[in-house]
Design a protein around this motif. Structure first.
Motif, PDB file in Angstrom:
ATOM      1  N   TYR A  36       0.889  -1.149   0.000  1.00  0.00           N
ATOM      2  CA  TYR A  36       0.000   0.000   0.000  1.00  0.00           C
ATOM      3  C   TYR A  36       0.928   1.199   0.000  1.00  0.00           C
ATOM      4  O   TYR A  36       1.705   1.410   0.944  1.00  0.00           O
ATOM      5  N   ALA A  37       0.901   1.983  -1.064  1.00  0.00           N
ATOM      6  CA  ALA A  37       1.812   3.117  -1.217  1.00  0.00           C
ATOM      7  C   ALA A  37       1.182   4.133  -2.151  1.00  0.00           C
ATOM      8  O   ALA A  37       1.527   4.214  -3.334  1.00  0.00           O
TER       9      ALA A  37
ATOM     10  N   ALA B  91      -3.096  -3.164   5.269  1.00  0.00           N
ATOM     11  CA  ALA B  91      -1.907  -2.325   5.049  1.00  0.00           C
ATOM     12  C   ALA B  91      -2.314  -0.858   4.953  1.00  0.00           C
ATOM     13  O   ALA B  91      -1.619   0.022   5.489  1.00  0.00           O
ATOM     14  N   ARG B  92      -3.412  -0.587   4.298  1.00  0.00           N
ATOM     15  CA  ARG B  92      -3.921   0.784   4.179  1.00  0.00           C
ATOM     16  C   ARG B  92      -4.270   1.340   5.557  1.00  0.00           C
ATOM     17  O   ARG B  92      -3.907   2.473   5.900  1.00  0.00           O
ATOM     18  N   ALA B  93      -4.963   0.552   6.350  1.00  0.00           N
ATOM     19  CA  ALA B  93      -5.357   0.996   7.688  1.00  0.00           C
ATOM     20  C   ALA B  93      -4.124   1.279   8.553  1.00  0.00           C
ATOM     21  O   ALA B  93      -4.093   2.277   9.290  1.00  0.00           O
ATOM     22  N   ARG B  94      -3.100   0.436   8.471  1.00  0.00           N
ATOM     23  CA  ARG B  94      -1.858   0.674   9.225  1.00  0.00           C
ATOM     24  C   ARG B  94      -1.212   1.983   8.801  1.00  0.00           C
ATOM     25  O   ARG B  94      -0.763   2.774   9.631  1.00  0.00           O
ATOM     26  N   ALA B  95      -1.152   2.215   7.492  1.00  0.00           N
ATOM     27  CA  ALA B  95      -0.540   3.439   6.982  1.00  0.00           C
ATOM     28  C   ALA B  95      -1.303   4.673   7.454  1.00  0.00           C
ATOM     29  O   ALA B  95      -0.693   5.675   7.839  1.00  0.00           O
ATOM     30  N   LEU B  96      -2.617   4.597   7.454  1.00  0.00           N
ATOM     31  CA  LEU B  96      -3.422   5.735   7.898  1.00  0.00           C
ATOM     32  C   LEU B  96      -3.266   5.988   9.399  1.00  0.00           C
ATOM     33  O   LEU B  96      -3.239   7.145   9.835  1.00  0.00           O
ATOM     34  N   ARG B  97      -3.152   4.921  10.190  1.00  0.00           N
ATOM     35  CA  ARG B  97      -2.930   5.087  11.636  1.00  0.00           C
ATOM     36  C   ARG B  97      -1.596   5.793  11.885  1.00  0.00           C
ATOM     37  O   ARG B  97      -1.490   6.625  12.777  1.00  0.00           O
ATOM     38  N   LYS B  98      -0.575   5.440  11.101  1.00  0.00           N
ATOM     39  CA  LYS B  98       0.742   6.073  11.261  1.00  0.00           C
ATOM     40  C   LYS B  98       0.709   7.563  10.970  1.00  0.00           C
ATOM     41  O   LYS B  98       1.485   8.325  11.531  1.00  0.00           O
TER      42      LYS B  98
END
Length: 148
Positions: free
Chosen positions: A39-40, A139-146
């Motif tokens: 996810y990038a 992966a998208r949800a992890r990136a948004l949490r970061k």
């Protein structure tokens, strides 16, 4: 199912990045011909992230049990997390890592919640596509949490 079907599906996901290393990429020769899914949304490989799925088209050192050096053999690998891993691999099905069209623990990274399917076919194609979508969304949800 063909590799191109997976690539077409994954590239349709919002923010998907599919890396396909080759001689011009600077990646190690061993990775050429394989695919790595991230996810990038900015089109750059995340600095501290691993792919959420891969397609490998050959044996790797320490990972030869799937017999991927044979003609037209490849394997899709998906990080599903530990709970889904237990659900998906506790069916009592095959345990031969070279068996096609069966969801199995990844022969190296199973303990980290990765499944593997050699040559997805009639039994597993729809399931593999769903697992890829789910992995992308995690992966998208992890990136948004970061991002905060």
């Amino acid at each position: 199912m063909m590799i191109q079907q997976i690539l077409d599906t994954v590239t349709s996901f919002d923010g998907a990045l599919v890396l396909a290393p080759d001689a011009s990429s600077g990646a190690p020769e061993l990775a050429w011909g394989d695919y790595f899914f991230y996810y990038a949304p900015d089109g750059r490989v995340p600095a501290n992230g691993q792919p959420y799925a891969t397609i490998v088209t050959k044996n790797y050192p320490g990972d030869t049990g799937s017999d991927l050096d044979g003609d037209d053999r490849w394997r899709v690998n998906v990080h599903v997390g530990r709970a889904a891993f237990e659900r998906l691999t506790s069916h009592g099905g095959g345990t031969d890592p070279a068996e096609p069209d069966v969801v199995l623990p990844h022969p190296v990274y199973g303990r980290q919640g990765w499944i593997a399917v050699v040559n997805p076919g009639e039994r597993t194609s729809a399931q593999v596509l769903k697992l890829l979508r789910d992995a992308h969304e995690r992966a998208r949800a992890r990136a948004l949490r970061k991002l905060g």
